[in-house]
Design a protein around this motif. Structure first.
Motif, short mmCIF file in Angstrom:
data_model
loop_
_atom_site.label_atom_id
_atom_site.label_comp_id
_atom_site.label_asym_id
_atom_site.label_seq_id
_atom_site.Cartn_x
_atom_site.Cartn_y
_atom_site.Cartn_z
N ARG A 19 0.83 -1.19 0.00
CA ARG A 19 0.00 0.00 0.00
C ARG A 19 0.87 1.25 0.00
O ARG A 19 1.84 1.35 0.76
CB ARG A 19 -0.90 0.00 1.24
N ASP A 20 0.53 2.20 -0.83
CA ASP A 20 1.24 3.47 -0.91
C ASP A 20 0.82 4.33 0.29
O ASP A 20 -0.35 4.65 0.45
CB ASP A 20 0.87 4.17 -2.22
N PRO A 21 1.79 4.72 1.15
CA PRO A 21 1.41 5.50 2.33
C PRO A 21 1.14 6.97 2.05
O PRO A 21 0.53 7.66 2.87
CB PRO A 21 2.63 5.35 3.24
N VAL A 22 1.61 7.47 0.90
CA VAL A 22 1.49 8.90 0.61
C VAL A 22 0.01 9.28 0.48
O VAL A 22 -0.75 8.65 -0.26
CB VAL A 22 2.25 9.28 -0.68
N GLY A 23 -0.40 10.28 1.22
CA GLY A 23 -1.79 10.73 1.19
C GLY A 23 -2.66 10.15 2.27
O GLY A 23 -3.79 10.61 2.49
N GLU A 24 -2.16 9.13 2.98
CA GLU A 24 -2.95 8.57 4.07
C GLU A 24 -3.05 9.58 5.21
O GLU A 24 -2.18 10.43 5.38
CB GLU A 24 -2.31 7.28 4.59
N GLY A 25 -4.09 9.47 6.02
CA GLY A 25 -4.21 10.37 7.15
C GLY A 25 -5.61 10.37 7.73
O GLY A 25 -6.41 9.46 7.47
N GLU A 26 -5.90 11.38 8.51
CA GLU A 26 -7.22 11.50 9.13
C GLU A 26 -7.65 12.96 9.14
O GLU A 26 -6.82 13.87 8.99
CB GLU A 26 -7.19 10.95 10.56
N VAL A 27 -8.96 13.16 9.29
CA VAL A 27 -9.53 14.51 9.25
C VAL A 27 -10.42 14.71 10.47
O VAL A 27 -11.13 13.79 10.89
CB VAL A 27 -10.37 14.70 7.96
N TRP A 28 -10.34 15.90 11.07
CA TRP A 28 -11.25 16.23 12.15
C TRP A 28 -11.63 17.71 12.07
O TRP A 28 -10.92 18.49 11.46
CB TRP A 28 -10.66 15.89 13.51
N THR A 29 -12.72 18.05 12.71
CA THR A 29 -13.23 19.42 12.67
C THR A 29 -13.19 20.03 14.07
O THR A 29 -13.64 19.41 15.04
CB THR A 29 -14.67 19.46 12.12
N ARG A 30 -12.66 21.24 14.15
CA ARG A 30 -12.58 21.96 15.43
C ARG A 30 -13.89 22.72 15.70
O ARG A 30 -14.70 22.94 14.80
CB ARG A 30 -11.40 22.95 15.37
N PRO A 31 -14.11 23.11 16.96
CA PRO A 31 -15.36 23.81 17.29
C PRO A 31 -15.61 25.08 16.48
O PRO A 31 -16.76 25.46 16.25
CB PRO A 31 -15.18 24.14 18.79
N ASN A 32 -14.53 25.73 16.03
CA ASN A 32 -14.72 26.96 15.24
C ASN A 32 -14.96 26.67 13.76
O ASN A 32 -15.01 27.58 12.94
CB ASN A 32 -13.52 27.90 15.40
N GLY A 33 -15.07 25.40 13.40
CA GLY A 33 -15.37 25.03 12.03
C GLY A 33 -14.16 24.69 11.17
O GLY A 33 -14.32 24.23 10.03
N LEU A 34 -12.94 24.95 11.66
CA LEU A 34 -11.75 24.59 10.89
C LEU A 34 -11.70 23.07 10.71
O LEU A 34 -11.87 22.30 11.66
CB LEU A 34 -10.47 25.04 11.60
N ARG A 35 -11.46 22.65 9.48
CA ARG A 35 -11.33 21.22 9.19
C ARG A 35 -9.84 20.92 9.00
O ARG A 35 -9.19 21.48 8.11
CB ARG A 35 -12.11 20.84 7.94
N ILE A 36 -9.29 20.09 9.86
CA ILE A 36 -7.85 19.80 9.88
C ILE A 36 -7.61 18.39 9.35
O ILE A 36 -8.21 17.42 9.82
CB ILE A 36 -7.28 19.94 11.30
N GLN A 37 -6.73 18.32 8.39
CA GLN A 37 -6.38 17.03 7.79
C GLN A 37 -4.89 16.75 8.02
O GLN A 37 -4.04 17.54 7.64
CB GLN A 37 -6.67 17.04 6.28
N GLN A 38 -4.61 15.65 8.67
CA GLN A 38 -3.23 15.19 8.82
C GLN A 38 -2.95 14.17 7.70
O GLN A 38 -3.68 13.19 7.56
CB GLN A 38 -3.02 14.51 10.17
N THR A 39 -1.94 14.44 6.88
CA THR A 39 -1.70 13.59 5.72
C THR A 39 -0.23 13.22 5.60
O THR A 39 0.65 14.02 5.97
CB THR A 39 -2.17 14.30 4.43
N ARG A 40 0.03 12.03 5.12
CA ARG A 40 1.42 11.55 4.98
C ARG A 40 2.01 12.05 3.67
O ARG A 40 1.38 11.98 2.61
CB ARG A 40 1.48 10.02 5.01
N VAL A 41 3.26 12.55 3.77
CA VAL A 41 3.98 13.07 2.60
C VAL A 41 5.39 12.50 2.61
O VAL A 41 5.90 12.07 3.65
CB VAL A 41 4.03 14.62 2.62
#
Length: 415
Positions: free
Chosen positions: A91-113
């Motif tokens: 499996r190619d790890p590039v691009g894998e990650g997770e996403v979560w949303t903060r109370p102020n509406g910011l959507r944060i994505q942690q991604t592998r590079v």
């Protein structure tokens, strides 16, 4: 003053890494398959170059175990080619990650590079040239390879064949580069090429690794040196213990996960070592023992202090009788390189204490240290076995050749 040729290699790698970072998995896999096929097409040229290296090494009187690591044959080239196909299936790890949303509406994505540009400095094994290139490409990294002079002719052919195949498949020029200059000044400069190299991975003996660690300004992932221990507890099952020790020491003594020191609980030492000694002699293993060991095994040679720190990489085993698990833990704490350690016991409590107190990349109960390997762990190939804690530890596969970045989606948020 950095050599202009080395600077050119660095610039080319940096530009290639920029393009590789967003290369598709399909394009990377196609390049790996082309590299696999190219190795088979050029096998006679590779073997001819390898014969030259092997002959030169033998004439220099290089240790037989190291010459064996250098040697290639048709089966070996087929295995290297097959290993590339196995990387394709990972499996190619590039691009894998997770996403979560903060109370102020910011959507944060942690991604592998990708890490960027990886420089590999390694010794005699020519298969590392291909393995390192394959793992770096699949994880989106450009790679600069600098192998040992003993394998120079083999590496020249291997490096040219796989680099041409990758570029003909559409990957950027400079994604795989091999330094053929044997002047050590080049290595010193490569280790300080911070503007172009993101990480250096040394793979080889303790001398090479320490030279890189002590002299590099580029971040280093320390790999390899394996002072591996096995402790045979008073509650060990001999039917497990003897085959484990034989496998760990003799299957391939010239590698970092081979057993170097055997510790035996004095409660069973006389009986166990008499049985173990016969098996070790049958496998032509030379024994360096403590005084108690030599009294039980009169054919053993007295061990000196350096035998407890020696990575023998040969059919030589250091053996010590210890009072109990506590003394075994103290010995390992003093001499371990934090690679792989194993306890052989049927006692659950002592096994758990061993697992809890040993500080190493891999800790085993009733199994051989030879399992510390990317393939045996299910990672596919490996670029090395990290004995440090940052940024990776243990067998390093594709995921360990990536880092993370955060991508944040907003809609005008300022608080």
């Amino acid at each position: 003053m950095v050599h202009q040729e080395l600077l050119a290699i660095g610039r080319k790698a940096k530009q290639a890494a920029r393009q590789l970072a967003f290369a598709s998995t399909e394009s990377k896999n196609n390049a790996l398959l082309a590299m696999s096929e190219a190795l088979l097409k050029n096998e006679q040229e590779i073997l001819q170059a390898n014969r030259f290296d092997v002959q030169a090494a033998e004439e220099k009187g290089i240790k037989k175990s190291l010459v064996n690591r250098l040697r290639l044959n048709l089966e070996g080239i087929t295995q290297i080619s097959k290993a590339l196909q196995e990387v394709v299936a990972l499996r190619d790890p590039v691009g894998e990650g997770e996403v979560w949303t903060r109370p102020n509406g910011l959507r944060i994505q942690q991604t592998r590079v990708p890490l960027g540009v990886v420089a590999m400095i390694y010794e005699a094994r020519p298969n590392v040239t291909v393995d390192a290139a394959a793992l770096c490409l699949k994880s989106g990294n450009a790679v600069i390879l600098r192998g040992g002079s003993e394998a120079l002719e083999s590496n020249k052919i291997l490096g040219r064949v796989i680099a041409e195949a990758a570029e003909e498949s559409g990957l950027p020029s400079g994604c795989i580069q091999l330094i053929t200059e044997t002047n050590r000044e080049w290595v010193q400069q490569l280790m300080r090429l911070n503007d172009y190299v993101d990480v250096i991975i040394p793979r080889g003996g303790a001398g090479l690794i320490q030279t890189v660690v002590q002299n590099a300004t580029v971040p280093v992932i320390e790999t390899g040196t394996g002072m591996c221990h096995a402790f045979v507890d008073r509650d060990a099952d001999y039917e497990k213990a003897i085959p484990i020790v034989i496998n760990a020491k003799t299957q391939n003594p010239g590698v970092c996960n081979a057993l170097e020191t055997l510790l035996v609980d004095e409660a069973i030492a006389e009986d166990f070592l008499r049985r173990m000694g016969q098996e070790l002699q049958n496998h032509h293993v030379e024994i360096k023992g403590c005084p108690k060991t030599c009294a039980i095994m009169p054919y053993a040679l007295p061990a000196a202090e350096e035998d407890w720190v020696a990575e023998h990489l040969d059919l030589i085993l250091s053996v010590k009788v210890v009072a109990n698990l506590g003394e075994a833990l103290d010995h390992i704490y003093k001499y371990s390189t934090k690679h792989s350690e194993t306890i052989i016991t049927e006692n659950y409590t002592r096994a758990q204490r061993f697992l809890r107190e040993i500080d190493a990349a891999a800790v085993y109960v009733n199994a051989s240290t030879r399992f510390t390997d990317g393939g045996r762990f299910g990672f596919g190939a490996e670029i090395g076995i990290s004995t440090q804690k940052l940024h990776a530890r243990g067998p390093m596969g594709l995921r360990e050749l990536t880092t993370i970045k955060y991508v944040i989606y907003g809609d005008g948020q300022i608080v």
